[in-house]
Design an enzyme around this catalytic site. Structure first.
Site, PDB file in Angstrom:
ATOM      1  N   GLY A 106     -32.504  16.387   8.681  1.00 41.88           N
ATOM      2  CA  GLY A 106     -33.688  15.910   7.629  1.00 41.88           C
ATOM      3  C   GLY A 106     -34.607  15.066   8.422  1.00 41.88           C
ATOM      4  O   GLY A 106     -34.332  14.526   9.633  1.00 41.88           O
ATOM      5  N   PRO A 107     -35.860  14.843   8.001  1.00 40.96           N
ATOM      6  CA  PRO A 107     -36.981  14.057   8.605  1.00 40.96           C
ATOM      7  C   PRO A 107     -36.659  12.480   8.450  1.00 40.96           C
ATOM      8  O   PRO A 107     -36.132  12.048   7.754  1.00 40.96           O
ATOM      9  CB  PRO A 107     -38.164  14.506   8.106  1.00 40.96           C
TER      10      PRO A 107
ATOM     11  N   ASP B  16     -21.041  11.606  18.566  1.00 38.19           N
ATOM     12  CA  ASP B  16     -22.641  12.303  18.664  1.00 38.19           C
ATOM     13  C   ASP B  16     -23.408  11.169  19.798  1.00 38.19           C
ATOM     14  O   ASP B  16     -24.426  11.181  19.484  1.00 38.19           O
ATOM     15  CB  ASP B  16     -23.226  12.717  17.437  1.00 38.19           C
TER      16      ASP B  16
END
EC number: 2.7.11.1
Length: 335
Positions: free
Chosen positions: A36-37, A149
């Protein structure tokens, strides 16, 4: 949510966050993450914040959202981004972080103008800072965390260009320095993923070390692993040939040559190549990595990287999240 999930985490109400972000105005948008943003906001007391808004269409994002709350709320280090709190109302799930004025490392590193603002001394400090954050996650925090990540766009920079590791949605707790676990759902960013993790789902301290090695070489060269191509060579292959021919001293982005210490650059290239060794046992652990970066002790000679990985764009998009079933041999080339 269980009470223990949010113990010690500030709970913000939705009205406060909507007001702070001007109702999630597009002009306040900082970027688009994998789930998401992210928006910039300002609280009533003037404190600036960054708000990660979980997309309602992200079916797999809820687990990452909860994982990030459970983990990062219990981690405190100068080289980790600080979670200020969360907001949950109906379908809306928001994470509220400290706002870092210089955004992420890739904003500087891969821009033809801004890259001049991070000369070699600043890049070397960023490399060491990321390693310190990784040492805390792997060895010094009580949780012992594998990030899974680690990449340039997940390294944020404060006003003094101090790096802070962010985005712990994919992180997992380990049970010791030699601990290895495996998962049926391989998630991460192509190009940064260690071979054993990409192929079998096995992750450990050494899989984060592999990602760090890729990140280190990107910082030196000033190019994304996903977009690099020099005479048809991948970034890892190019770094290997440079180290064989000149010990890597010519690998630094030539626009910054005047600010560099060739011996220091060459040493970092060697460390980067040691981190991306195919066999996990041949990579340094995090303690050894920190020692390599802060001393002038002799280093072992790296072997040629077995895999040269072509990835898609490494921006944090859902396309970067893959499963073993979606991995194809067209992605990874044997050397």
């Amino acid at each position: 949510m269980e009470p223990q999930d949010v113990s010690g985490v500030n709970l913000f109400d939705m009205h406060t966050i909507r007001t702070a972000t001007n109702n999630f105005s597009s002009s306040n948008k900082l970027g688009q993450g994998g789930f998401g943003p992210v928006y910039k906001g300002k609280l009533i007391d003037g404190k600036e914040i960054a708000v990660k808004r979980l997309s309602s269409s992200s079916g797999q994002g809820t687990d990452e959202f909860m994982n990030e709350i459970r983990l990062i709320s219990k981690l405190q280090h100068k080289n980790l981004v600080r979670l200020l709190g969360c907001c949950i109302k109906g379908e809306e799930k928001l994470l509220i972080y400290e706002y870092l004025v210089n955004k992420s490392l890739d904003v500087f590193l891969f821009d033809s103008i801004l890259k001049f603002e991070i000369d070699w001394p600043k890049r070397f400090n960023i490399i060491q800072g990321v390693a310190r954050g990784l040492l805390y996650l792997h060895r010094d925090s009580r949780l012992r965390v594998i990030h899974r990540d680690l990449k340039v766009s997940n390294i944020l920079l404060d006003e003094k260009m101090i790096p802070k590791i962010s985005d712990f949605g994919l992180a997992r707790m380990s049970q010791g320095t030699q601990y290895q676990d495996n998962t049926r759902r391989v998630v991460g960013t192509l190009g940064y993923m260690a071979p054993e993790y990409a192929w079998t789902g096995v992750f450990s301290e050494k899989s984060d070390i592999y990602s760090f090695g890729v990140l280190l070489l990107e910082i030196i060269i000033g190019e994304k692993i996903s977009r690099f191509s020099e005479e048809g060579k991948t970034l890892l292959a190019y770094a290997w040939e440079s180290w064989c021919e000149t010990k890597g001293v010519d690998l630094l982005d030539q626009a910054l040559a005047d600010s560099s210490h060739p011996t220091e650059v060459g040493r970092c290239v060697q460390i980067g190549l040691l981190c991306v060794q195919h066999q996990p046992a041949e990579r340094p652990n995090t303690l050894e990595l920190m020692s390599m970066l802060t001393t002038t002790s002799d280093l072992p000679s790296p072997k040629q990287p077995t895999f040269a990985v072509h990835s898609r764009d490494d921006d944090s998009t859902s396309n970067d999240l893959i499963t073993v079933n979606e991995m194809t041999q067209s992605v990874i080339q044997g050397r």
